[in-house]
Scaffold this active site. Sequence first.
Site, PDB file in Angstrom:
ATOM      1  N   ASP A 135       1.133  -1.190   0.038  1.00  0.00           N
ATOM      2  CA  ASP A 135      -0.065   0.144  -0.021  1.00  0.00           C
ATOM      3  C   ASP A 135       0.861   1.211  -0.167  1.00  0.00           C
ATOM      4  O   ASP A 135       0.752   2.192  -0.652  1.00  0.00           O
ATOM      5  CB  ASP A 135      -0.827  -0.159   1.345  1.00  0.00           C
ATOM      6  CG  ASP A 135      -1.773  -1.044   1.419  1.00  0.00           C
ATOM      7  OD1 ASP A 135      -3.021  -0.816   1.298  1.00  0.00           O
ATOM      8  OD2 ASP A 135      -1.576  -2.216   1.855  1.00  0.00           O
ATOM      9  N   THR A 175      -6.992  -4.948   0.674  1.00  0.00           N
ATOM     10  CA  THR A 175      -5.729  -5.225   1.470  1.00  0.00           C
ATOM     11  C   THR A 175      -5.660  -6.635   2.412  1.00  0.00           C
ATOM     12  O   THR A 175      -4.872  -7.310   2.464  1.00  0.00           O
ATOM     13  CB  THR A 175      -5.246  -3.883   2.551  1.00  0.00           C
ATOM     14  OG1 THR A 175      -5.244  -2.874   1.424  1.00  0.00           O
ATOM     15  CG2 THR A 175      -3.937  -4.072   2.949  1.00  0.00           C
TER      16      THR A 175
END
Length: 307
Positions: free
Chosen positions: A50, A121
């Site tokens: 990320d 995620t």
Amino acid sequence: MASPALLMRVVASAYSVAEKAATIVRNVMSAGDLGIVEKTGANDLQTKADRLVQMSICASLARKFPKVTIIGEEELSTDEVTEELIEDGHCEEILKKTCPAQYTGIKEEELVIWVDPLDGTKEYTEGLLDHVTVLIGIAYGGKAIAGVINQPYYNYEAGAGAELGRTIWGVLGIGAFGFQLMEAPAGKHIIVTTRSHSSTLVNDCISALNPDSVIRVGGAGNKIIQLIEGKASAYVFASPGCKKWDTCAPEAILHAVGGKITDIHGNSFQYNKEVKHMNSAGVLATLRNYDYYASRIPNSVKQSLVP
């Protein structure tokens, strides 16, 4: 030949930037150290992917288009971006398309780019790799008008030799590309919803729609892909939790092929830079038959979700 309109240059760059992002996502996974940090809790995670992907996307686009507003999910500084994270290429194919007339005069400072460096995620950390997408949405006048969705692990179960990953892109008034548009089976009500953010309200709302089946997957980008590839007929999420960077790119692609996305009340999303980030009244999206689902959302659900 006149030089391509700004919007087409931004989309063409975002395409290459998303492909670079996918490489970073795959490299972090294969290196084995995901560097997981909990943001607000166990269902709100951030990984090294990320962080690196957002730095790569934001820095690459900011370097080329310095006056565009770029808003990313992660709160990071872009000071420590190394050159290897910068992507300065573009997709030539996109530049060959004619920019829709209503967008030819757009200036850099009028665009807002919403970035989710790694949508899904939680699924990424659990090895559900096909749920993961990289989202770059482009907004003008508060509306999502173009988007890029990259699936870094598309085809990952196809075995050795299969080409890994794909990039889907779309612009309102041109269409969407990089996938095969399919409608869900006629007469079937297949709902796609959250995998890791369920609640009584989410489930009550789905039950009220009386679906034939329910698919639970991670990532907003992934859910919109289920709609445009005909695997689901509606994406229903009666809960706050989705943010503007989750919906901007998917919305542009869905709208480019004639679909519709709103909150649970039927309000469209606004993407100007001052807007609040949370889509607090949930999500309702379909490729076709939007009204069928919208008309069946219970009032009790609507009253529980304030825009």
